[in-house]
Design a protein around this motif. Structure first.
Motif, PDB file in Angstrom:
ATOM      1  N   MET A  44       0.520   3.954  -3.066  1.00 46.36           N
ATOM      2  CA  MET A  44       0.191   5.123  -3.020  1.00 46.36           C
ATOM      3  C   MET A  44       1.308   6.385  -3.532  1.00 46.36           C
ATOM      4  O   MET A  44       1.105   7.421  -3.934  1.00 46.36           O
ATOM      5  CB  MET A  44      -0.312   5.541  -1.507  1.00 46.36           C
ATOM      6  CG  MET A  44      -1.571   4.769  -1.077  1.00 46.36           C
ATOM      7  SD  MET A  44      -2.711   4.985  -2.096  1.00 46.36           S
ATOM      8  CE  MET A  44      -4.129   4.027  -1.523  1.00 46.36           C
TER       9      MET A  44
ATOM     10  N   TYR B 171      -8.204  -0.294  -1.040  1.00 47.26           N
ATOM     11  CA  TYR B 171      -7.439   0.047   0.334  1.00 47.26           C
ATOM     12  C   TYR B 171      -8.474   0.500   1.410  1.00 47.26           C
ATOM     13  O   TYR B 171      -8.145   0.296   2.439  1.00 47.26           O
ATOM     14  CB  TYR B 171      -6.492   1.207  -0.055  1.00 47.26           C
ATOM     15  CG  TYR B 171      -5.735   1.972   1.126  1.00 47.26           C
ATOM     16  CD1 TYR B 171      -4.564   1.107   1.775  1.00 47.26           C
ATOM     17  CD2 TYR B 171      -6.294   2.944   1.963  1.00 47.26           C
ATOM     18  CE1 TYR B 171      -3.729   1.723   2.738  1.00 47.26           C
ATOM     19  CE2 TYR B 171      -5.642   3.509   3.037  1.00 47.26           C
ATOM     20  CZ  TYR B 171      -4.364   2.916   3.447  1.00 47.26           C
ATOM     21  OH  TYR B 171      -3.567   3.115   4.573  1.00 47.26           O
TER      22      TYR B 171
ATOM     23  N   SER C 197       0.842  -1.142   0.054  1.00 43.97           N
ATOM     24  CA  SER C 197      -0.006   0.097  -0.144  1.00 43.97           C
ATOM     25  C   SER C 197       0.873   1.204  -0.083  1.00 43.97           C
ATOM     26  O   SER C 197       0.759   2.218  -0.726  1.00 43.97           O
ATOM     27  CB  SER C 197      -0.768  -0.083   1.154  1.00 43.97           C
ATOM     28  OG  SER C 197      -0.209  -0.017   2.514  1.00 43.97           O
TER      29      SER C 197
ATOM     30  N   THR D 262      -8.096   2.842  -4.604  1.00 46.10           N
ATOM     31  CA  THR D 262      -8.430   3.358  -3.414  1.00 46.10           C
ATOM     32  C   THR D 262      -9.650   2.735  -2.607  1.00 46.10           C
ATOM     33  O   THR D 262      -9.612   2.553  -1.433  1.00 46.10           O
ATOM     34  CB  THR D 262      -8.958   4.834  -3.864  1.00 46.10           C
ATOM     35  OG1 THR D 262      -8.162   5.382  -4.176  1.00 46.10           O
ATOM     36  CG2 THR D 262      -9.598   5.449  -2.565  1.00 46.10           C
TER      37      THR D 262
ATOM     38  N   THR E   6       0.516   7.277   4.216  1.00 43.43           N
ATOM     39  CA  THR E   6       0.251   5.785   4.052  1.00 43.43           C
ATOM     40  C   THR E   6       0.890   4.834   5.148  1.00 43.43           C
ATOM     41  O   THR E   6       0.331   3.988   5.803  1.00 43.43           O
ATOM     42  CB  THR E   6       0.273   5.214   2.650  1.00 43.43           C
ATOM     43  OG1 THR E   6      -0.362   5.993   1.640  1.00 43.43           O
ATOM     44  CG2 THR E   6      -0.321   3.758   2.537  1.00 43.43           C
TER      45      THR E   6
ATOM     46  N   THR F 134      -6.985   4.334 -10.070  1.00 42.34           N
ATOM     47  CA  THR F 134      -6.641   5.014  -8.930  1.00 42.34           C
ATOM     48  C   THR F 134      -7.976   4.621  -8.043  1.00 42.34           C
ATOM     49  O   THR F 134      -7.868   4.535  -6.796  1.00 42.34           O
ATOM     50  CB  THR F 134      -6.553   6.407  -8.947  1.00 42.34           C
ATOM     51  OG1 THR F 134      -5.421   6.705  -9.615  1.00 42.34           O
ATOM     52  CG2 THR F 134      -6.393   6.855  -7.757  1.00 42.34           C
TER      53      THR F 134
END
Length: 292
Positions: free
Chosen positions: A25, A55, A21, A52, A117, A48
């Motif tokens: 990012m 995540y 992650s 996203t 992140t 993206t």
């Protein structure tokens, strides 16, 4: 009571998830939408949004699949809806960084996104460790008892190794800190009981940037990290510096290391550097071979 093991990619506290992650990012911030045509930009926006959503589903959705799906869909939809606005904000930020003298503003933006992140991953990891301990010790009554002298000496050494802001407040907390315990067996994590009215070191959660490294069973390198919660001492935990090497250890830790045998390492933007080797013994720390 045990908790079912989760797949590394679906566990927000997993090192695999944290590394992937953080890298993802950071990589997304390197893409400059202004240099793409409409078709490529749309593809980047969709990609993206998908990442996203994934995540968000893992980090916000909890353990239940329906909630994860809902959180992921909501996160992805929001990311797609405001993708064009995000491009505008990134372009303005890039321009400001360039005006400030940054030669490669996108790299700075990527580093900031990756750091943000990774900070979230560290928070999830600390929360997960505490939850695991609570599950393991479920049913045992909570006790407050004096800190082990070696633990106190180790934390003193960490706080005294470098002039880090907030160390003075943490020393004052350590002076009156006690240990929260749920049993008599030795565990490599110690939780602190600190009066809430003492001055805080920082206004947020943080891992103290100085760590104590030492050789464990079989010479395997371990490190002791100090976790703060809302600026107060929360817990200190030991884990292998290299998890792959740690699996080859002769056995688990059965006692705290001697404070005089650790190496203090400071985390910085340019990597970690050794501060003190070894540390002087604390006046009130007496070597002991007792285990808890």
């Amino acid at each position: 009571m045990t908790e079912a093991k989760r797949h590394p990619l679906s566990d927000p506290a997993s090192p695999v998830f944290g590394i992937l992650s953080t890298a993802t990012m950071g990589a997304l911030s390197l893409i400059d939408g202004s240099t793409l045509d409409d078709r490529s930009r749309r593809a980047v926006h969709i990609g993206t949004a998908v990442l996203t959503g994934l995540y968000t589903g893992v980090t916000v959705g909890g353990k239940h699949l329906p909630l994860r799906v809902l959180a992921g869909l909501a996160g992805g939809a929001v990311a797609l809806r405001f993708a064009d606005l995000g491009d505008v904000v990134e372009a303005r930020l890039e321009d400001r960084l360039r005006r400030a003298g940054a030669r490669h503003p996108r790299r700075w933006m990527a580093a900031g996104a990756a750091a943000f992140t990774f900070a979230g991953f560290l928070g999830d990891r600390a929360a997960a460790r505490r939850a695991r301990v609570a599950v393991i010790l479920d049913g045992d009554s909570e006790q407050v008892k004096p800190l082990d002298p070696r633990v106190r000496g180790l934390i003193e050494g960490i706080l005294d190794a470098s002039d880090v802001p907030g160390a003075r407040e943490l020393r004052a907390q350590l002076a009156v800190a006690q240990e929260l315990s749920w049993g008599d067996e030795f565990t490599s994590t110690v939780y602190f009981d600190v009066p809430a009215d003492l001055p805080r070191a920082v206004p947020h959660d943080q891992i103290f940037p100085v760590r104590a490294q030492f050789a464990g069973p079989g010479g395997v390198p371990y490190q002791l990290a100090l976790q703060l919660s809302a600026g107060h001492l929360d817990h200190a935990s030991v884990e292998p510096t290299d998890r792959e090497t740690g699996d080859l250890a002769d056995g688990p830790l059965t006692e705290w290391p001697d404070p005089t045998e650790v190496v203090h390492v400071l985390d910085g933007v340019d990597g970690a550097r050794i501060l003190v080797q070894p540390t002087p013994p604390s006046p009130d720390t007496k070597p002991t071979n007792e285990t808890r």
